[in-house]
Design an enzyme around this catalytic site. Structure first.
Site, PDB file in Angstrom:
ATOM      1  N   ASP A  64       0.823  -1.211   0.000  1.00  0.00           N
ATOM      2  CA  ASP A  64       0.000   0.000   0.000  1.00  0.00           C
ATOM      3  C   ASP A  64       0.856   1.259   0.000  1.00  0.00           C
ATOM      4  OD1 ASP A  64      -2.281  -1.498  -0.023  1.00  0.00           O
ATOM      5  OD2 ASP A  64      -2.796  -1.180   2.081  1.00  0.00           O
ATOM      6  N   ARG A 124      -0.723   4.653  17.615  1.00  0.00           N
ATOM      7  CA  ARG A 124      -0.997   5.634  16.560  1.00  0.00           C
ATOM      8  C   ARG A 124      -0.710   7.088  16.973  1.00  0.00           C
ATOM      9  NH1 ARG A 124      -0.091   1.661  13.693  1.00  0.00           N
ATOM     10  NH2 ARG A 124      -1.741   0.703  12.441  1.00  0.00           N
ATOM     11  N   ASP A 144      -7.921   3.788  12.413  1.00  0.00           N
ATOM     12  CA  ASP A 144      -6.600   4.411  12.366  1.00  0.00           C
ATOM     13  C   ASP A 144      -6.607   5.776  11.701  1.00  0.00           C
ATOM     14  OD1 ASP A 144      -5.321   2.457  13.791  1.00  0.00           O
ATOM     15  OD2 ASP A 144      -4.601   1.355  12.042  1.00  0.00           O
ATOM     16  N   SER A 177      -5.088  -9.254   7.501  1.00  0.00           N
ATOM     17  CA  SER A 177      -4.614  -7.889   7.699  1.00  0.00           C
ATOM     18  C   SER A 177      -4.086  -7.811   9.119  1.00  0.00           C
ATOM     19  CB  SER A 177      -5.770  -6.905   7.496  1.00  0.00           C
ATOM     20  OG  SER A 177      -5.349  -5.597   7.826  1.00  0.00           O
TER      21      SER A 177
END
Length: 417
Positions: free
Chosen positions: A15, A97, A126, A181
Protein backbone atom coordinates in the site's frame (compact mmCIF):
# COMPACT_ATOMS: atom_id res chain seq x y z
CA UNK A 1 10.89 26.36 -7.38
CA UNK A 2 11.26 23.21 -5.28
CA UNK A 3 8.28 20.90 -4.94
CA UNK A 4 6.34 20.90 -1.71
CA UNK A 5 7.26 18.12 0.67
CA UNK A 6 4.91 15.48 2.06
CA UNK A 7 5.74 13.08 4.88
CA UNK A 8 4.42 9.58 4.19
CA UNK A 9 3.82 7.15 7.04
CA UNK A 10 5.72 4.28 5.42
CA UNK A 11 5.79 0.58 6.25
CA UNK A 12 7.51 -0.80 3.18
CA UNK A 13 4.41 -2.81 2.30
CA UNK A 14 2.50 -2.73 -0.95
CA UNK A 15 0.00 0.00 0.00
CA UNK A 16 2.55 2.59 1.09
CA UNK A 17 4.91 1.66 -1.74
CA UNK A 18 2.19 2.36 -4.32
CA UNK A 19 1.36 5.65 -2.60
CA UNK A 20 4.84 7.07 -3.31
CA UNK A 21 4.54 7.31 -7.13
CA UNK A 22 0.84 8.18 -6.73
CA UNK A 23 1.71 11.26 -4.65
CA UNK A 24 4.35 12.35 -7.15
CA UNK A 25 2.13 11.77 -10.17
CA UNK A 26 -1.05 13.41 -8.86
CA UNK A 27 0.30 16.20 -6.67
CA UNK A 28 3.93 16.69 -7.67
CA UNK A 29 5.13 16.24 -4.10
CA UNK A 30 8.66 15.55 -2.96
CA UNK A 31 7.90 12.40 -0.96
CA UNK A 32 9.78 11.80 2.29
CA UNK A 33 9.03 8.47 3.92
CA UNK A 34 8.95 7.93 7.68
CA UNK A 35 8.97 4.46 9.20
CA UNK A 36 8.23 4.74 12.92
CA UNK A 37 9.46 1.70 14.84
CA UNK A 38 7.08 0.90 17.69
CA UNK A 39 8.23 -2.71 17.77
CA UNK A 40 7.01 -4.11 14.45
CA UNK A 41 10.08 -6.32 14.17
CA UNK A 42 9.77 -7.73 10.66
CA UNK A 43 9.44 -4.41 8.83
CA UNK A 44 12.28 -2.67 10.61
CA UNK A 45 14.66 -5.60 10.15
CA UNK A 46 14.29 -5.34 6.36
CA UNK A 47 17.78 -4.28 5.20
CA UNK A 48 16.33 -3.17 1.85
CA UNK A 49 13.80 -0.73 3.32
CA UNK A 50 15.90 2.34 2.52
CA UNK A 51 16.61 1.10 -1.00
CA UNK A 52 12.96 0.14 -1.55
CA UNK A 53 11.70 3.58 -0.57
CA UNK A 54 14.12 5.41 -2.85
CA UNK A 55 13.57 3.00 -5.75
CA UNK A 56 9.85 3.72 -5.41
CA UNK A 57 10.48 7.44 -5.79
CA UNK A 58 11.00 8.77 -2.27
CA UNK A 59 13.78 11.30 -1.79
CA UNK A 60 14.50 10.23 1.78
CA UNK A 61 13.54 7.67 4.43
CA UNK A 62 13.54 8.26 8.16
CA UNK A 63 13.58 5.20 10.42
CA UNK A 64 12.75 6.35 13.94
CA UNK A 65 13.14 3.94 16.86
CA UNK A 66 10.60 4.95 19.51
CA UNK A 67 10.14 1.58 21.21
CA UNK A 68 11.20 2.79 24.65
CA UNK A 69 9.09 5.95 24.39
CA UNK A 70 6.14 3.78 23.36
CA UNK A 71 6.64 1.50 26.36
CA UNK A 72 7.24 4.21 28.95
CA UNK A 73 4.95 7.05 27.87
CA UNK A 74 2.09 5.32 26.08
CA UNK A 75 1.79 1.71 27.23
CA UNK A 76 2.46 2.21 30.94
CA UNK A 77 -0.09 5.01 31.52
CA UNK A 78 -2.74 2.66 30.13
CA UNK A 79 -1.51 -0.30 32.21
CA UNK A 80 -1.45 1.83 35.36
CA UNK A 81 -4.97 3.05 34.63
CA UNK A 82 -6.23 -0.45 33.84
CA UNK A 83 -7.59 0.85 30.52
CA UNK A 84 -9.18 -1.95 28.49
CA UNK A 85 -11.62 -1.27 25.66
CA UNK A 86 -14.91 -3.18 25.87
CA UNK A 87 -13.48 -5.43 28.61
CA UNK A 88 -11.14 -7.29 26.22
CA UNK A 89 -8.98 -5.13 23.94
CA UNK A 90 -5.71 -3.97 25.52
CA UNK A 91 -5.40 -1.05 23.07
CA UNK A 92 -2.26 -2.19 21.24
CA UNK A 93 -2.86 -0.31 17.97
CA UNK A 94 -4.74 2.52 19.68
CA UNK A 95 -1.78 3.44 21.90
CA UNK A 96 0.76 3.36 19.06
CA UNK A 97 -1.00 5.63 16.56
CA UNK A 98 -0.74 8.90 18.56
CA UNK A 99 3.00 8.38 18.99
CA UNK A 100 3.42 7.71 15.27
CA UNK A 101 1.43 10.87 14.50
CA UNK A 102 3.66 12.85 16.87
CA UNK A 103 6.82 11.63 15.13
CA UNK A 104 5.37 12.35 11.67
CA UNK A 105 4.72 15.92 12.78
CA UNK A 106 8.24 16.26 14.16
CA UNK A 107 9.73 15.08 10.85
CA UNK A 108 7.39 17.38 8.92
CA UNK A 109 8.62 20.35 10.95
CA UNK A 110 12.26 19.32 10.46
CA UNK A 111 11.80 18.97 6.68
CA UNK A 112 9.53 21.99 6.22
CA UNK A 113 6.81 19.76 4.79
CA UNK A 114 3.32 21.07 4.12
CA UNK A 115 1.44 17.76 4.32
CA UNK A 116 1.35 14.33 5.94
CA UNK A 117 0.00 11.25 4.17
CA UNK A 118 -1.18 7.98 5.70
CA UNK A 119 -2.43 4.74 4.16
CA UNK A 120 -5.31 4.00 6.53
CA UNK A 121 -8.61 3.06 4.95
CA UNK A 122 -11.86 4.98 5.18
CA UNK A 123 -13.52 2.22 7.21
CA UNK A 124 -11.04 1.86 10.06
CA UNK A 125 -10.18 3.58 13.31
CA UNK A 126 -6.60 4.41 12.37
CA UNK A 127 -7.54 7.29 10.06
CA UNK A 128 -9.15 8.96 13.08
CA UNK A 129 -6.22 8.30 15.40
CA UNK A 130 -3.61 9.57 12.93
CA UNK A 131 -5.56 12.64 11.97
CA UNK A 132 -6.68 13.71 15.45
CA UNK A 133 -3.06 13.47 16.54
CA UNK A 134 -1.85 15.57 13.60
CA UNK A 135 -4.63 18.14 14.05
CA UNK A 136 -3.85 18.50 17.75
CA UNK A 137 -0.11 18.98 17.19
CA UNK A 138 0.05 20.70 13.79
CA UNK A 139 -3.33 22.12 12.68
CA UNK A 140 -1.68 23.90 9.75
CA UNK A 141 -0.50 20.72 8.03
CA UNK A 142 -2.57 19.22 5.23
CA UNK A 143 -3.60 15.58 5.64
CA UNK A 144 -3.77 13.26 2.63
CA UNK A 145 -5.69 10.00 2.93
CA UNK A 146 -5.55 8.26 -0.49
CA UNK A 147 -8.11 5.56 0.29
CA UNK A 148 -10.76 8.25 0.86
CA UNK A 149 -9.92 10.11 -2.37
CA UNK A 150 -11.87 7.83 -4.67
CA UNK A 151 -11.83 10.34 -7.54
CA UNK A 152 -8.02 10.15 -7.68
CA UNK A 153 -7.15 6.87 -5.96
CA UNK A 154 -8.55 4.25 -8.35
CA UNK A 155 -6.73 1.16 -7.05
CA UNK A 156 -9.09 -1.27 -5.32
CA UNK A 157 -7.04 -4.45 -4.94
CA UNK A 158 -3.52 -5.77 -4.44
CA UNK A 159 -3.47 -6.67 -8.12
CA UNK A 160 -4.26 -3.06 -9.03
CA UNK A 161 -1.48 -1.78 -6.78
CA UNK A 162 1.09 -4.24 -8.11
CA UNK A 163 0.19 -3.30 -11.69
CA UNK A 164 0.41 0.41 -10.84
CA UNK A 165 3.85 -0.06 -9.33
CA UNK A 166 5.10 -1.98 -12.37
CA UNK A 167 3.89 0.78 -14.68
CA UNK A 168 6.04 3.17 -12.68
CA UNK A 169 9.14 0.99 -12.84
CA UNK A 170 8.70 -0.54 -9.39
CA UNK A 171 8.90 -4.32 -9.65
CA UNK A 172 9.03 -5.73 -6.13
CA UNK A 173 8.23 -9.26 -4.93
CA UNK A 174 4.80 -8.49 -3.48
CA UNK A 175 2.43 -11.43 -3.16
CA UNK A 176 -0.88 -11.53 -5.04
CA UNK A 177 -2.41 -13.80 -2.41
CA UNK A 178 -4.80 -12.51 0.20
CA UNK A 179 -3.86 -13.03 3.83
CA UNK A 180 -4.82 -11.63 7.20
CA UNK A 181 -4.61 -7.89 7.70
CA UNK A 182 -2.17 -7.50 10.58
CA UNK A 183 -0.78 -4.77 12.77
CA UNK A 184 2.18 -5.53 14.98
CA UNK A 185 4.08 -3.59 17.61
CA UNK A 186 5.85 -4.20 20.91
CA UNK A 187 2.55 -4.70 22.76
CA UNK A 188 0.55 -6.95 20.44
CA UNK A 189 -0.31 -8.25 17.01
CA UNK A 190 -3.82 -7.97 15.57
CA UNK A 191 -5.44 -10.10 12.87
CA UNK A 192 -8.43 -9.24 10.68
CA UNK A 193 -9.90 -10.64 7.47
CA UNK A 194 -10.37 -14.09 5.90
CA UNK A 195 -12.58 -16.35 8.08
CA UNK A 196 -12.74 -13.69 10.81
CA UNK A 197 -15.12 -11.68 8.63
CA UNK A 198 -17.77 -14.29 9.44
CA UNK A 199 -18.46 -14.34 13.22
CA UNK A 200 -20.02 -17.80 12.91
CA UNK A 201 -16.65 -19.28 11.97
CA UNK A 202 -13.92 -20.23 14.43
CA UNK A 203 -10.50 -18.60 13.97
CA UNK A 204 -7.94 -20.71 12.13
CA UNK A 205 -5.36 -20.39 14.89
CA UNK A 206 -2.92 -22.83 13.29
CA UNK A 207 -2.62 -20.50 10.31
CA UNK A 208 -3.02 -17.22 12.15
CA UNK A 209 -0.98 -17.05 15.37
CA UNK A 210 2.41 -15.35 15.28
CA UNK A 211 3.43 -14.71 18.90
CA UNK A 212 1.57 -17.55 20.56
CA UNK A 213 0.43 -21.13 20.62
CA UNK A 214 -3.09 -22.10 21.59
CA UNK A 215 -3.61 -23.21 25.22
CA UNK A 216 -4.12 -26.78 23.96
CA UNK A 217 -0.61 -26.77 22.50
CA UNK A 218 1.04 -25.10 25.50
CA UNK A 219 3.32 -27.18 27.75
CA UNK A 220 1.81 -29.45 30.40
CA UNK A 221 4.11 -27.77 32.91
CA UNK A 222 3.51 -24.40 34.55
CA UNK A 223 5.90 -21.46 34.13
CA UNK A 224 6.68 -19.25 37.14
CA UNK A 225 6.98 -15.48 36.72
CA UNK A 226 8.06 -12.90 39.30
CA UNK A 227 7.71 -9.17 38.66
CA UNK A 228 8.64 -6.25 40.88
CA UNK A 229 7.06 -2.80 40.56
CA UNK A 230 8.01 0.64 41.83
CA UNK A 231 5.19 3.19 41.80
CA UNK A 232 3.31 1.12 39.24
CA UNK A 233 6.26 0.65 36.87
CA UNK A 234 7.75 -2.83 36.33
CA UNK A 235 11.43 -2.92 37.25
CA UNK A 236 12.54 -6.54 37.31
CA UNK A 237 11.45 -9.82 35.74
CA UNK A 238 12.49 -13.05 37.45
CA UNK A 239 15.12 -11.18 39.43
CA UNK A 240 16.70 -9.35 36.49
CA UNK A 241 16.50 -5.55 36.16
CA UNK A 242 15.23 -4.51 32.74
CA UNK A 243 13.73 -1.60 30.86
CA UNK A 244 9.96 -1.71 30.48
CA UNK A 245 10.32 -2.54 26.77
CA UNK A 246 12.64 -5.45 27.58
CA UNK A 247 10.24 -6.80 30.19
CA UNK A 248 7.39 -6.70 27.68
CA UNK A 249 9.47 -8.51 25.05
CA UNK A 250 10.43 -11.25 27.49
CA UNK A 251 6.87 -11.59 28.75
CA UNK A 252 5.73 -11.89 25.13
CA UNK A 253 7.95 -14.95 24.79
CA UNK A 254 6.85 -16.53 28.08
CA UNK A 255 3.20 -15.70 27.51
CA UNK A 256 3.25 -16.86 23.91
CA UNK A 257 4.73 -20.20 24.89
CA UNK A 258 1.90 -20.72 27.38
CA UNK A 259 -1.05 -19.63 25.24
CA UNK A 260 -1.67 -16.42 27.20
CA UNK A 261 -3.57 -13.39 25.89
CA UNK A 262 -5.36 -14.62 22.75
CA UNK A 263 -8.61 -12.66 22.37
CA UNK A 264 -11.32 -13.10 19.75
CA UNK A 265 -13.54 -10.00 19.85
CA UNK A 266 -16.29 -8.29 17.90
CA UNK A 267 -15.69 -4.64 18.76
CA UNK A 268 -17.50 -1.39 18.08
CA UNK A 269 -15.38 0.82 15.86
CA UNK A 270 -15.47 4.59 16.18
CA UNK A 271 -16.84 4.89 12.62
CA UNK A 272 -20.03 3.09 13.67
CA UNK A 273 -19.59 -0.46 12.46
CA UNK A 274 -18.73 -3.67 14.26
CA UNK A 275 -15.57 -5.50 13.30
CA UNK A 276 -14.09 -8.80 14.36
CA UNK A 277 -10.46 -9.37 15.14
CA UNK A 278 -8.12 -11.63 17.02
CA UNK A 279 -5.50 -10.01 19.23
CA UNK A 280 -2.37 -11.65 20.56
CA UNK A 281 -1.15 -9.75 23.62
CA UNK A 282 0.76 -12.33 25.67
CA UNK A 283 3.16 -10.07 27.53
CA UNK A 284 0.65 -7.28 28.00
CA UNK A 285 -1.93 -9.64 29.46
CA UNK A 286 0.59 -10.89 32.04
CA UNK A 287 1.78 -7.38 32.90
CA UNK A 288 -1.77 -6.09 33.38
CA UNK A 289 -2.68 -9.08 35.56
CA UNK A 290 0.41 -8.61 37.73
CA UNK A 291 -0.22 -4.88 38.12
CA UNK A 292 -3.85 -5.45 39.06
CA UNK A 293 -2.79 -8.08 41.59
CA UNK A 294 -0.47 -5.60 43.29
CA UNK A 295 -3.09 -2.84 43.29
CA UNK A 296 -5.45 -5.15 45.20
CA UNK A 297 -3.04 -4.90 48.13
CA UNK A 298 -2.03 -1.26 47.87
CA UNK A 299 -5.11 0.78 46.92
CA UNK A 300 -7.98 1.60 49.24
CA UNK A 301 -11.59 0.90 48.29
CA UNK A 302 -12.55 4.41 47.17
CA UNK A 303 -9.49 4.79 44.95
CA UNK A 304 -10.01 1.38 43.36
CA UNK A 305 -13.67 2.15 42.62
CA UNK A 306 -12.83 5.51 41.09
CA UNK A 307 -10.05 3.97 39.00
CA UNK A 308 -12.49 1.45 37.53
CA UNK A 309 -14.63 4.30 36.23
CA UNK A 310 -11.58 6.18 34.97
CA UNK A 311 -10.25 3.04 33.24
CA UNK A 312 -13.37 2.69 31.12
CA UNK A 313 -13.36 6.36 30.17
CA UNK A 314 -9.64 6.38 29.43
CA UNK A 315 -9.92 3.30 27.23
CA UNK A 316 -12.60 5.07 25.20
CA UNK A 317 -10.49 8.20 24.85
CA UNK A 318 -7.45 6.23 23.69
CA UNK A 319 -9.51 4.06 21.33
CA UNK A 320 -10.98 7.19 19.73
CA UNK A 321 -7.56 8.74 19.12
CA UNK A 322 -7.96 11.63 21.58
CA UNK A 323 -4.54 11.21 23.18
CA UNK A 324 -3.40 14.81 22.83
CA UNK A 325 -6.28 16.37 24.75
CA UNK A 326 -6.58 18.08 28.15
CA UNK A 327 -8.81 15.21 29.30
CA UNK A 328 -6.18 12.59 28.50
CA UNK A 329 -3.40 14.64 30.12
CA UNK A 330 -5.50 15.01 33.24
CA UNK A 331 -6.29 11.31 33.40
CA UNK A 332 -2.61 10.42 33.03
CA UNK A 333 -1.76 12.85 35.85
CA UNK A 334 -4.38 11.28 38.12
CA UNK A 335 -3.20 7.77 37.24
CA UNK A 336 0.41 8.66 38.03
CA UNK A 337 -0.60 9.98 41.45
CA UNK A 338 -2.64 6.84 42.11
CA UNK A 339 0.49 4.72 41.64
CA UNK A 340 2.50 6.43 44.38
CA UNK A 341 2.37 3.36 46.65
CA UNK A 342 1.94 0.60 44.06
CA UNK A 343 5.28 -0.98 44.89
CA UNK A 344 6.01 -4.61 45.57
CA UNK A 345 6.60 -8.10 44.21
CA UNK A 346 4.13 -10.27 42.31
CA UNK A 347 4.38 -14.01 41.72
CA UNK A 348 2.40 -15.70 38.97
CA UNK A 349 2.14 -19.07 37.30
CA UNK A 350 1.36 -19.46 33.60
CA UNK A 351 -0.43 -22.61 32.56
CA UNK A 352 -2.28 -23.36 29.33
CA UNK A 353 -3.74 -19.91 28.77
CA UNK A 354 -4.28 -19.21 32.48
CA UNK A 355 -2.57 -16.71 34.77
CA UNK A 356 -2.64 -18.06 38.31
CA UNK A 357 -1.87 -15.97 41.39
CA UNK A 358 1.11 -17.24 43.36
CA UNK A 359 1.52 -14.61 46.07
CA UNK A 360 2.00 -10.85 46.35
CA UNK A 361 3.95 -8.68 48.80
CA UNK A 362 4.27 -4.92 49.25
CA UNK A 363 5.74 -2.61 51.90
CA UNK A 364 2.57 -0.54 51.40
CA UNK A 365 0.11 -3.41 51.66
CA UNK A 366 -3.18 -2.36 53.28
CA UNK A 367 -4.01 -5.96 54.08
CA UNK A 368 -3.89 -6.39 57.86
CA UNK A 369 -3.89 -10.02 58.95
CA UNK A 370 -5.10 -9.11 62.44
CA UNK A 371 -8.08 -7.24 61.00
CA UNK A 372 -8.88 -9.83 58.35
CA UNK A 373 -8.78 -12.85 60.65
CA UNK A 374 -11.83 -14.05 62.59
CA UNK A 375 -10.09 -13.43 65.90
CA UNK A 376 -10.64 -10.14 67.70
CA UNK A 377 -7.75 -7.73 67.24
CA UNK A 378 -6.84 -4.42 68.82
CA UNK A 379 -8.10 -2.40 65.84
CA UNK A 380 -11.50 -4.02 65.51
CA UNK A 381 -14.24 -4.56 68.06
CA UNK A 382 -17.07 -6.75 66.76
CA UNK A 383 -19.59 -4.71 68.77
CA UNK A 384 -18.76 -1.63 66.68
CA UNK A 385 -20.34 -3.32 63.66
CA UNK A 386 -23.81 -3.08 65.23
CA UNK A 387 -23.81 0.72 65.34
CA UNK A 388 -22.25 0.93 61.89
CA UNK A 389 -24.93 -1.30 60.35
CA UNK A 390 -27.67 0.72 62.09
CA UNK A 391 -26.43 3.95 60.49
CA UNK A 392 -25.43 2.39 57.18
CA UNK A 393 -28.82 0.76 56.78
CA UNK A 394 -30.84 3.75 58.06
CA UNK A 395 -32.02 4.90 54.58
CA UNK A 396 -33.33 1.41 53.82
CA UNK A 397 -35.13 1.21 57.14
CA UNK A 398 -36.69 4.66 56.81
CA UNK A 399 -37.97 3.85 53.32
CA UNK A 400 -39.44 0.52 54.45
CA UNK A 401 -41.17 2.20 57.41
CA UNK A 402 -42.65 4.84 55.12
CA UNK A 403 -43.98 2.17 52.74
CA UNK A 404 -45.54 0.31 55.68
CA UNK A 405 -47.19 3.53 56.84
CA UNK A 406 -48.63 4.21 53.38
CA UNK A 407 -49.94 0.65 53.04
CA UNK A 408 -51.58 0.84 56.49
CA UNK A 409 -53.38 4.07 55.52
CA UNK A 410 -54.60 2.46 52.29
CA UNK A 411 -56.01 -0.53 54.17
CA UNK A 412 -57.69 1.73 56.72
CA UNK A 413 -59.22 3.84 53.94
CA UNK A 414 -60.49 0.68 52.18
CA UNK A 415 -62.25 -0.52 55.34
CA UNK A 416 -64.17 2.74 55.74
CA UNK A 417 -65.70 2.52 52.28
Amino acid sequence: MANEKVILAYSGGLDTTAIIPWLKENFGYDVICACINVGQDEEIKDDNLQERAKMSGASKLYIEDVVDEFADDYIMPCVDAGAVYEHKYLLGTSMARPLIAKKLVEIARKEGATAICHGATGKGNDQIRFELGIKALAPDLKIIAPWRMTDVWTMQSREDEIEYCKKHGIDLPFSMGKGYSRDRNLWHISHEGLELEDPSKAPNYDKMLVLSVTPEKAPDKETSVTLTFEQGIPKTLNGKAMKVSEIIRELNVLGGQNGIGIVDIVENRVVGMKSRGVYETPGGTILCAAHEQLEELCLDRDLMEFKKKLASQMAQVVYEGKWFTPLMSSMIAFTKESQKYVTGEVHLKLYKGNIIKDGTTSPYSLYNESLASFTTGDLYDHHDAEGFITLFGLPLKVRAMKLQEVEAKKKAAAKTK
